[in-house]
Design a protein around this motif. Structure first.
Motif, PDB file in Angstrom:
ATOM      1  N   MET A   1       0.894  -1.151  -0.032  1.00  0.00           N
ATOM      2  CA  MET A   1       0.002   0.149   0.155  1.00  0.00           C
ATOM      3  C   MET A   1       0.824   1.282  -0.005  1.00  0.00           C
ATOM      4  N   GLU A   2       0.703   2.031  -1.076  1.00  0.00           N
ATOM      5  CA  GLU A   2       1.387   3.214  -1.114  1.00  0.00           C
ATOM      6  C   GLU A   2       1.179   4.332   0.071  1.00  0.00           C
ATOM      7  N   ILE A   3       2.238   4.874   0.781  1.00  0.00           N
ATOM      8  CA  ILE A   3       2.193   5.885   1.710  1.00  0.00           C
ATOM      9  C   ILE A   3       2.278   7.132   1.199  1.00  0.00           C
ATOM     10  N   ARG A   4       1.390   8.015   1.359  1.00  0.00           N
ATOM     11  CA  ARG A   4       1.640   9.451   1.052  1.00  0.00           C
ATOM     12  C   ARG A   4       2.057  10.455   2.162  1.00  0.00           C
ATOM     13  N   ASN A   5       2.718  11.569   2.017  1.00  0.00           N
ATOM     14  CA  ASN A   5       3.158  12.125   2.895  1.00  0.00           C
ATOM     15  C   ASN A   5       1.878  13.244   3.426  1.00  0.00           C
ATOM     16  N   GLN A   6       1.730  13.211   4.773  1.00  0.00           N
ATOM     17  CA  GLN A   6       0.565  14.283   5.169  1.00  0.00           C
ATOM     18  C   GLN A   6       1.124  15.758   5.380  1.00  0.00           C
ATOM     19  N   THR A   7       0.377  16.585   4.689  1.00  0.00           N
ATOM     20  CA  THR A   7       1.079  17.868   4.862  1.00  0.00           C
ATOM     21  C   THR A   7      -0.097  19.149   5.168  1.00  0.00           C
ATOM     22  N   ARG A   8       0.195  20.406   5.510  1.00  0.00           N
ATOM     23  CA  ARG A   8      -0.760  21.257   5.857  1.00  0.00           C
ATOM     24  C   ARG A   8      -1.135  21.860   4.578  1.00  0.00           C
ATOM     25  N   THR A 162     -17.701  19.482   8.118  1.00  0.00           N
ATOM     26  CA  THR A 162     -17.125  18.055   8.304  1.00  0.00           C
ATOM     27  C   THR A 162     -15.814  18.089   7.457  1.00  0.00           C
ATOM     28  N   THR A 163     -15.653  18.534   6.554  1.00  0.00           N
ATOM     29  CA  THR A 163     -14.250  18.553   5.670  1.00  0.00           C
ATOM     30  C   THR A 163     -13.258  19.194   6.468  1.00  0.00           C
ATOM     31  N   LEU A 164     -13.706  20.407   7.359  1.00  0.00           N
ATOM     32  CA  LEU A 164     -12.402  21.056   7.904  1.00  0.00           C
ATOM     33  C   LEU A 164     -11.783  20.197   8.939  1.00  0.00           C
ATOM     34  N   ARG A 165     -12.502  19.067   9.331  1.00  0.00           N
ATOM     35  CA  ARG A 165     -11.630  18.272  10.248  1.00  0.00           C
ATOM     36  C   ARG A 165     -10.650  17.314   9.593  1.00  0.00           C
ATOM     37  N   LEU A 166     -10.654  17.395   8.320  1.00  0.00           N
ATOM     38  CA  LEU A 166      -9.897  16.321   7.591  1.00  0.00           C
ATOM     39  C   LEU A 166      -8.343  16.853   7.631  1.00  0.00           C
ATOM     40  N   SER A 167      -7.521  16.254   7.277  1.00  0.00           N
ATOM     41  CA  SER A 167      -5.949  16.189   6.981  1.00  0.00           C
ATOM     42  C   SER A 167      -5.807  15.640   5.601  1.00  0.00           C
ATOM     43  N   PHE A 168      -4.826  16.398   4.992  1.00  0.00           N
ATOM     44  CA  PHE A 168      -4.873  15.904   3.543  1.00  0.00           C
ATOM     45  C   PHE A 168      -3.251  15.349   3.083  1.00  0.00           C
ATOM     46  N   CYS A 169      -3.370  14.640   2.198  1.00  0.00           N
ATOM     47  CA  CYS A 169      -1.980  13.925   1.705  1.00  0.00           C
ATOM     48  C   CYS A 169      -1.481  15.002   0.230  1.00  0.00           C
ATOM     49  N   THR A 170      -0.296  14.648   0.099  1.00  0.00           N
ATOM     50  CA  THR A 170       0.272  14.952  -1.064  1.00  0.00           C
ATOM     51  C   THR A 170       0.515  13.880  -2.173  1.00  0.00           C
ATOM     52  N   PRO A 171       0.150  14.150  -3.542  1.00  0.00           N
ATOM     53  CA  PRO A 171      -0.213  15.362  -4.166  1.00  0.00           C
ATOM     54  C   PRO A 171      -1.785  15.670  -3.930  1.00  0.00           C
ATOM     55  N   LYS A 186     -11.362  12.018  -1.468  1.00  0.00           N
ATOM     56  CA  LYS A 186     -10.487  10.868  -1.870  1.00  0.00           C
ATOM     57  C   LYS A 186      -8.745  11.306  -1.817  1.00  0.00           C
ATOM     58  N   LEU A 187      -8.685  12.497  -1.301  1.00  0.00           N
ATOM     59  CA  LEU A 187      -7.238  13.070  -0.989  1.00  0.00           C
ATOM     60  C   LEU A 187      -7.063  13.144   0.388  1.00  0.00           C
ATOM     61  N   ALA A 188      -8.027  12.906   1.346  1.00  0.00           N
ATOM     62  CA  ALA A 188      -7.761  12.858   2.733  1.00  0.00           C
ATOM     63  C   ALA A 188      -7.151  11.783   3.410  1.00  0.00           C
ATOM     64  N   CYS A 189      -6.170  12.060   4.298  1.00  0.00           N
ATOM     65  CA  CYS A 189      -5.441  10.822   4.886  1.00  0.00           C
ATOM     66  C   CYS A 189      -6.238  10.525   6.075  1.00  0.00           C
ATOM     67  N   SER A 190      -6.934  11.417   6.873  1.00  0.00           N
ATOM     68  CA  SER A 190      -7.694  10.857   7.935  1.00  0.00           C
ATOM     69  C   SER A 190      -8.971  10.017   7.731  1.00  0.00           C
ATOM     70  N   ASN A 191      -9.549   9.524   8.438  1.00  0.00           N
ATOM     71  CA  ASN A 191     -10.977   8.827   8.370  1.00  0.00           C
ATOM     72  C   ASN A 191     -12.068   9.642   7.753  1.00  0.00           C
ATOM     73  N   THR A 192     -12.796   9.157   6.530  1.00  0.00           N
ATOM     74  CA  THR A 192     -13.762   9.994   6.084  1.00  0.00           C
ATOM     75  C   THR A 192     -14.986   9.411   6.308  1.00  0.00           C
ATOM     76  N   LEU A 193     -15.230   8.625   7.335  1.00  0.00           N
ATOM     77  CA  LEU A 193     -16.498   7.953   7.589  1.00  0.00           C
ATOM     78  C   LEU A 193     -17.622   8.907   7.895  1.00  0.00           C
ATOM     79  N   ILE A 194     -17.404   9.783   9.061  1.00  0.00           N
ATOM     80  CA  ILE A 194     -18.410  10.813   9.215  1.00  0.00           C
ATOM     81  C   ILE A 194     -18.760  11.489   8.072  1.00  0.00           C
TER      82      ILE A 194
END
Length: 312
Positions: A1-8, A162-171, A186-194
């Protein structure tokens, strides 16, 4: 599984028409023309309805709200897309993306609810003509319009906040010409169940239920029309619903096509073209559908244009 860097998150990149840069002048001219036609056509419908007292009826009241919603709906995405194409800059800020998501969902839901209100208006007019003026009184029409606006804003707020709580990955590349919420999730690193639960809830309440209401209204309308003995009355009843049915078919047909296909497969060029259909083509065609099939609108537009010409 590809690991993508989490970024601000600072910005996203809209790649919708990145592969068609050789066609940029053609696409830029086409989309700009479509936007201007949409803006002008819907604005003329609103001005015609406001200026003609004969059109101060529930049907045209909802139509003017729909035209305003279509202007805002297209203005949410197209100007930014045109700017990005002209400057060859695909970036959109995080705040800009969230703002686009909020207004796109809000005005999309508003279209759903206004089309449902218009279907109910036709249902009352054809199935209960003797009680039409009593049922469709100004207070009820105002409540339906206000309720449509409030529900749309609340539903959009739920999905956006609810999108504000997500952290995103690059690219952070979005294969679209605007910030479409399913693609952003689809770009979120955090759980998107909610987020997914909220999306399904809002979709059911503000899209599935309204569409079911439209289907029910027209099933009753068709049943009532078939019971009419006069062929002339049948034709008149069908003609009053023709414009609304055409708009409903365009809006729901293209919108459902995009989201059903994206649920099955990844975003494709076909999905991109279908998105153009319901974000640009459908709002552009609405004024033509209502003006070409409606003698009252054509008369009001003629009076409005004559007043404009003579006043210059």
């Amino acid at each position: 599984m590809e690991i993508r860097n989490q970024t601000r998150v600072e910005s996203f990149f809209l790649l919708g028409f990145a592969e068609e840069m050789d066609l940029k002048p053609l696409l830029l001219g086409l989309f700009l023309s479509m936007y201007l036609v949409t803006f002008t056509g819907n604005l003329l419908i609103i001005l015609a309805i406001i200026s003609d007292s004969c059109l101060h009826t529930p049907m045209y009241f909802f139509l003017s709200n729909l035209s305003f919603a279509d202007i805002c709906f297209t203005s949410t995405t197209i100007p930014k897309m045109l700017l990005n194409m002209q400057t060859q800059n695909k970036a959109i800020t995080y705040a800009g993306c969230l703002t686009q998501i909020f207004f796109f969902i809000a005005f999309g839901c508003l279209d759903n609810l206004l089309l449902t209100s218009m279907a109910y208006d036709r249902f009352v007019a054809i199935c209960h003509p003797l009680h039409y003026t009593v049922i469709m009184n100004p207070q009820l029409c105002g409540l339906l319009a206000l309720g449509s606006w409030c529900l749309s804003v609340i539903g959009s707020l739920l999905e956006t906040l609810t999108t504000l709580r997500l952290s995103f990955c690059t690219p952070m590349d979005i294969p679209h010409f605007f910030c479409d919420l399913p693609e952003v999730l689809k770009l979120a690193c955090s759980n998107t169940l909610i987020n997914n639960i909220v999306v399904y809830f809002v979709t059911i309440v503000l899209a599935v239920f309204p569409f079911s209401g439209i289907i029910f209204s027209y099933s009753q309308i068709v049943s009532s029309i078939l019971r009419m003995s006069s062929a002339g009355n049948k034709y008149k009843a069908f003609s009053t619903c023709g414009s609304h049915l055409s708009v409903v078919s365009l809006f729901y047909g293209t919108g459902l096509g995009v989201y059903l296909s994206s649920a099955v497969t990844s975003f494709s060029r076909t999905s991109l073209i279908a998105s153009v259909m319901y974000t640009m083509v459908t709002p552009m065609l609405n004024p033509f559908i209502y003006s070409l099939r409606n003698r009252d609108i054509k008369r009001a537009l003629g009076i409005l244009l004559n007043k404009t010409v003579t006043s210059q």
